[in-house]
Structures are given as C-alpha cells and as structure tokens.
Motif scaffolding. Structure first.
Motif, PDB file in Angstrom:
ATOM      1  N   THR A  48       4.864   0.918   2.861  1.00 48.89           N
ATOM      2  CA  THR A  48       3.401   1.621   2.869  1.00 48.89           C
ATOM      3  C   THR A  48       3.710   2.211   1.800  1.00 48.89           C
ATOM      4  O   THR A  48       2.743   2.296   1.590  1.00 48.89           O
ATOM      5  CB  THR A  48       3.660   1.208   4.463  1.00 48.89           C
ATOM      6  OG1 THR A  48       3.851   0.279   5.363  1.00 48.89           O
ATOM      7  CG2 THR A  48       1.919   2.194   4.356  1.00 48.89           C
ATOM      8  N   ASP A 179      -1.346  -4.104   1.713  1.00 45.06           N
ATOM      9  CA  ASP A 179      -0.459  -3.580   3.417  1.00 45.06           C
ATOM     10  C   ASP A 179       0.276  -4.692   4.441  1.00 45.06           C
ATOM     11  O   ASP A 179      -0.426  -4.468   5.539  1.00 45.06           O
ATOM     12  CB  ASP A 179      -0.367  -2.347   4.053  1.00 45.06           C
ATOM     13  CG  ASP A 179       1.055  -1.520   4.898  1.00 45.06           C
ATOM     14  OD1 ASP A 179       1.835  -2.059   4.531  1.00 45.06           O
ATOM     15  OD2 ASP A 179       0.484  -0.872   5.087  1.00 45.06           O
ATOM     16  N   GLU A 180       1.280  -5.913   4.523  1.00 45.64           N
ATOM     17  CA  GLU A 180       1.470  -6.746   5.680  1.00 45.64           C
ATOM     18  C   GLU A 180       0.211  -7.371   5.817  1.00 45.64           C
ATOM     19  O   GLU A 180       0.084  -6.794   7.426  1.00 45.64           O
ATOM     20  CB  GLU A 180       2.220  -5.841   6.321  1.00 45.64           C
ATOM     21  CG  GLU A 180       4.028  -5.543   5.851  1.00 45.64           C
ATOM     22  CD  GLU A 180       4.949  -5.243   6.964  1.00 45.64           C
ATOM     23  OE1 GLU A 180       4.750  -5.327   8.175  1.00 45.64           O
ATOM     24  OE2 GLU A 180       5.252  -3.673   6.594  1.00 45.64           O
TER      25      GLU A 180
HETATM   26 MG   LIG Z   1       4.427  -0.728   6.288  1.00 42.25          MG
END
Ligand SMILES: [Mg+2]
Ligand SMILES: Nc1ncnc2c1ncn2[C@@H]1O[C@H](COP(=O)(O)OP(=O)(O)OP(=O)(O)O)[C@@H](O)[C@H]1O
Lengths: 258, 318
Positions: A48, A179-180
């Motif tokens: 991240t 991000d995910e």
């Molecule tokens: Mg992360």
C-alpha cells in the motif's frame, strides 16, 4: 528517449520510513505503457505504501518516483536533493493518475453519477451536461446503468467499488492504481469488480494493482511483483512467479495463500 | 426480529414453520408509572390554574401589548441581532476552525488564543467591553501604524451604537463556540474522503468546500441549530447596554405601566414562538444535510427535544 519508450511508472531506490519503521527499503519498479502489474506480498510488506508513493499520497524519504517521465510531487533541486513541488503542481499531476481504494471512499453525500461527475466538473471545469453524459456512459461501462441516482449507502460494496472505478476513469487518467480493490467485498461480489478491471486492462490502460486475487493476477497481469519486508523480492511473468517461484520467501508466501 | 423471521421463511419456503405470534397484550399493569403520571398531571394542572387565575397576571394587558408597535419593534431587533450575529459568527467559526487545523503554527496559536479568550470570559462582560470601547480607544483609526498617515478616523462613540456593540459582542463570542463545533464536524469526516478528492486533483479549497464541509455539516448543523436557538435568548443580554431588543423594550414599558409580570409574559410568548419556529427550520435543514446517510429525527420529536431539552428523546438517532 522517444516518448513511447519512457516507462509510465518508474520508481528508483525509493525509501520510506514511518518513524523508526523502514517500510520501503529501496524499491525499484518500472511499469511500461499499457502494462498491467500486480503487486502481491504478505501483510505489512509495504504494498500500500509503495502504491501511495506513486501519486504522492505518501512522501518519500529518498529515491525518485516518476510518472510519464516526470517526478511526482517533487522537483530536482541542487546537489541531487528533491524539492517538494507546490500543491497546485502536484494536483495537476494527480489528475492523470486514477486511484481506487480498498474501502471505496465514495462521496456519501453525492449520488453515483454525481460522484463520477465531481472530478470533471470541479477540476476540469467540464459543463454539467457534458459531465453527466460522460458519467452515464462510464456507469454503463461498469455495469451500473439505471443506478445513477442511488446514493452510495444504497449500493452494495461491489457496486460502490465499480462507481469508484468510474469516478477515477472520468478524469481520463493515463495510469490507474488499485489498492486491494476487492478485499473489503463479500466473496460473491468480488467477480463483478474484477470483471470491470479485466475489461479495463484489455482496453490498454496502464494499471498497478495490489491484490490477493491470484487468479486475477495469473489471468490479467503482464507481470507479477512479489514484495516482502519493504523490497521487491522477485518479479516476472505470472506463470513464472505464481507457478515456479525462485525465491524461498515467494514460495512460502504462495503456499500460505493458496 | 419479526421481519427477519418472515424473510427467512420465504427464502427457505418452510410452510410447517409456526406463524409468528404478536406480543402478549396482557402485560402486567405498571402501577408506579400510572401513579407518577397522575401526580404529574395534578401538579401541572394546579400550576396552570394558579397562573391563569392569578390576579397579578393581567391577561387583558398581555393581549393589549402582545402586538404593541414598540414590542414588535423590539421583537424585530431581537431577530435582527440573532440572525446577524449568527451570520457573522458562523463564518468566523469556520475560519477559526480551519486555522486551528492548519499546518502553520502561527495560525494555530492565533486561533487557539481567540477561542481561549472569548470562551473564557462571560459574554455579558464582552458586551460591556464593546459598548465601552470608546474608553479604551477614543478614536477608531485606520492608517499606517506608529504615527504614519491616517486613511480613516472616527469618534468611537459615533460608531459603537448599542446595536453595533451588541452585534460585535454576540458575533465574536459566537465565533469562538462555532469554531469548536466546526472543528468537531471536520474531524468527523473520514480521512479517506480527503484522499479520494485529492487524488482526483481537486484544489485544497474545493476539497474543503465540496467534500469535507458538506459532510461535516451533518455533525455541525444540530449543535448550530441549538446555538441559534440559544442566541435568540442570549440577545436579551444586550438590555444591559440599552440594546432596544425585545427584553429592553418590555422592561421600558413596565417601568411606565408597572405591569412587570404581564409584560414579561408578553416577551416570553414571543421568545417561545421564535424558538419553536427555529426548531422547525432546524429540522428541515438537518434533513437536507443527511442526504444519503440516514433519516433524521421526526419533526415533532425535534421540536419537543429542543424545547424540553430531554436528551432521551434525541437518543434514538445517535
Ligand atoms: Mg495494504
Ligand atoms: N501512516 C502510517 N504510520 C505509521 N506506520 C504505517 C503507516 N502506514 C503504514 N505503516 C506501517 O508500514 C508497514 C507497511 O504497511 P503497508 O500498509 O504498506 O503494508 P501492506 O503491504 O499494504 O499490507 P496489507 O496487505 O496488510 O495491506 C506496516 O508495518 C504498517 O504498520
């Protein structure tokens, strides 16, 4: 170098610490135009943080981050030091970098279409009518025709994430960061979001995707990057990394998630 | 509970499931509650009776003066003072709140000093200060400091009328309270909202005005409504500086006709009416700003809550 040979993203020896914790310890990453790169790795490995350094949501301590050949959020100063650019310079660069968050972060006081129109109207000064037409088009593209006037609270997680993707696309970015994007979703809603991302990849968008979805990485990524302990441990084609990892840390990570 | 059960029934289509029975209507009588209610009604009824037939409250005087021109003028001054002090106090509050959250330490300490000073002294004292500003600065001047040429210079007593002193005192004091309210509102907005807006390339100002503040409003509006309502009443303090508001006006009248209680009833009726109307307005504004989030309190509940201050009634929508 001719423009089309300049990589879309280039991170050189990027370091970043939060207080005493070294989170990025010299990351080198290059993403070509139209390339889809998936970043995998254990929790806390800095995925991240790396992604957030690419659009300067996070500052860096040393190294260089370039998007489309330009430093992001910094200027080259004397003696090889970086000088922070002004917020206005930074925000012009950010217009071209779309970001999709794990927890969507849709504007809750705006309807789906207003969320998508917000960037063009406020940042680019696009007239309302034009922004609305483009908004409808984008919502249709992510499979949400007919939900234009729903507030985020009235949409499922998968629908919200698709609106968030449309919102980022409305700025016509040359690079998309994810991000995910599916890890806050119920399992049955993951597919619809990955489907939209797959279409986007096929349309030629340059994408950097932090994900735990190994099937998506295998199918859509041009390259898979494995991070651990703040460095890139191993990278290569999806089949090389996911089926035949060389590094023991990659192997142990993959055996744990599989 | 009940609806969840029926939904499951439909989904799993199990006809043999027994129907959901309504609650048993024969609950035991709450003797204590009934006795309590009865005695409350008795006390309230007795009080109302004592007031209505009280020989010292002259209802004919009240009726005569309720729409007296002087009273209506005082009422108008009260409304003006309230609206203007809030209209000035709220932007001051937003400005001070933004300063308090700025990265610049000088701005932060200026804002801190402001709230410290104006929240730390009684508004009554501040009103007297503004009214007597002429004793501190006999002339108000604008020009180059330390003996430079003057652009502008007036007698303080000519500018600081009771109305201006009242407005300054109330607005500046209100700014300090509003700053706390606005700050709490801004801090209640998820940090991801700022990041999402910034990653679209929005300017700082647009992030604040289009994304952060509208969401903070949900938190800011209810206490601001309460501030407005309490301002309607706080304006009566300007009577100490001869402010020509509702209270000052009725007190001038009762100094002439000696109908002290009756005239105070006249004023109270107007104050009650104003606060009730303000509560209704507050309800509609709150509803507007809770778009996309949740349904606000019912109107009747809001008015009751504001006027009775019973927190239990507001608790359900927390
Ligand atoms: Mg992360
Ligand atoms: N703002 C911050 N302040 C302090 N520490 C932070 C901050 N953000 C991240 N960290 C720390 O940096 C490390 C890396 O975090 P990061 O979020 O980049 O990991 P990640 O690879 O994305 O993990 P995950 O898979 O759990 O999302 C973690 O140890 C985390 O606690």
């Amino acid at each position: 170098m001719p423009d089309h040979l300049v990589p879309m993203v280039e991170a050189r020896s990027v370091r970043k610490a939060f207080g005493p914790v070294d989170v990025l310890r010299g990351v080198n990453l290059s993403v070509g135009r139209g390339e889809v790169v998936c970043i995998i790795g254990p929790s806390g490995s800095g995925k991240t943080t790396l992604l957030r350094c690419l659009n300067r949501l996070e500052s860096i301590d040393s190294g260089r981050v370039l998007v489309d050949g330009q430093l992001v959020g910094y200027r080259e100063g004397s003696k090889g030091r970086l000088v922070e650019s002004t917020y206005d310079e930074l925000r012009r660069q950010r217009q071209a970098i779309g970001m999709v968050f794990q927890r969507f972060h849709l504007f809750p006081h705006r309807t789906a279409i207003e969320n998508v129109m917000e960037g063009p109207k406020v940042v680019l000064g696009t007239p309302d009518k034009e922004a609305r037409a483009r908004g409808s088009e984008l919502l249709a593209k992510v499979g949400l025709s007919g939900r234009e006037n729903a507030y985020p609270s009235q949409l499922s997680g998968g629908q919200q994430q698709r609106v968030a993707i449309a919102r980022a696309l409305a700025m016509d970015p040359k690079l998309m960061l994810f991000d995910e994007p599916t890890s806050a979703l119920d399992p049955e809603l993951v597919g619809e979001v990955l489907g939209v991302m797959r279409d986007l990849a096929l349309s030629g968008m340059t994408m950097v995707v932090v994900t735990h979805e190994m099937d998506f990485a295998r199918e859509v990524a041009d390259r898979v990057v494995f991070m651990d302990g703040g460095v890139i441990v191993e990278e290569g084609s999806p089949s090389d990394i996911l089926n035949d990892p060389q590094h023991p840390r990659t192997r142990s990570f993959l055996s744990r998630v599989a | 509970m009940t609806s969840a059960h029926t939904a499951e029934q439909r989904d799993s289509a199990l006809p043999e499931e027994p129907p959901v029975l309504p609650l048993d209507p024969h609950r035991p009588l709450a003797v204590g509650r009934i006795l309590g209610t009865l005695s409350a009604i008795l006390v309230a009824g007795w009080l109302a009776y004592a007031v209505i037939v009280n020989p010292n409250i002259h209802w004919d005087v009240i009726v005569d003066h309720q729409f007296d021109d002087r009273v209506l003028h005082g009422l108008w001054v009260t409304i003006e003072l309230t609206v203007l002090s809030m209209a000035i106090g709220v932007p001051i509050g937003v400005g001070v709140a933004v300063m308090q959250m700025s990265a610049n330490p000088l701005l932060r300490s200026l804002a801190g000093a402001y709230t410290w000073f104006f929240r730390g002294t009684p508004v009554l004292v501040q009103l007297l200060f503004w009214f007597n500003l002429g004793l501190l600065f006999p002339r108000l001047e604008l020009g180059v400091p330390f003996g430079g040429p003057k652009l502008f210079s007036v007698e303080a007593s000519a500018v600081i009328t009771p109305f201006v002193a009242g407005l300054l005192g109330l607005a500046i004091n209100e700014g300090a309270y509003m700053a706390q309210i606005v700050r709490a509102g801004i801090m209640s907005v998820d940090h991801g909202q700022r990041e999402a807006a910034e990653s679209l390339g929005m300017s700082r100002r647009k992030v604040l005005t289009r994304i952060i503040l509208p969401q903070a409003m949900r938190i800011i509006i209810p206490p601001t409504g309460n501030q407005f309502i309490s301002m309607l009443k706080t304006t009566s303090l300007v009577s100490v500086i001869a402010g020509a508001d509702l209270l000052t006006t009725v007190s001038r009248i009762y100094l002439g006709n000696f109908e002290v209680i009756s005239m105070l009833v006249v004023a109270s009726i107007w104050y009650l009416l104003l606060t009730t109307i303000a509560s209704v307005g507050q309800h509609y504004i709150e509803r507007h700003y809770s778009r996309g989030v949740h349904s606000p309190q019912r109107l009747s509940r809001r008015v009751r809550h504001n006027l009775t201050g019973n927190p239990a009634m507001g608790a359900h929508d927390a």
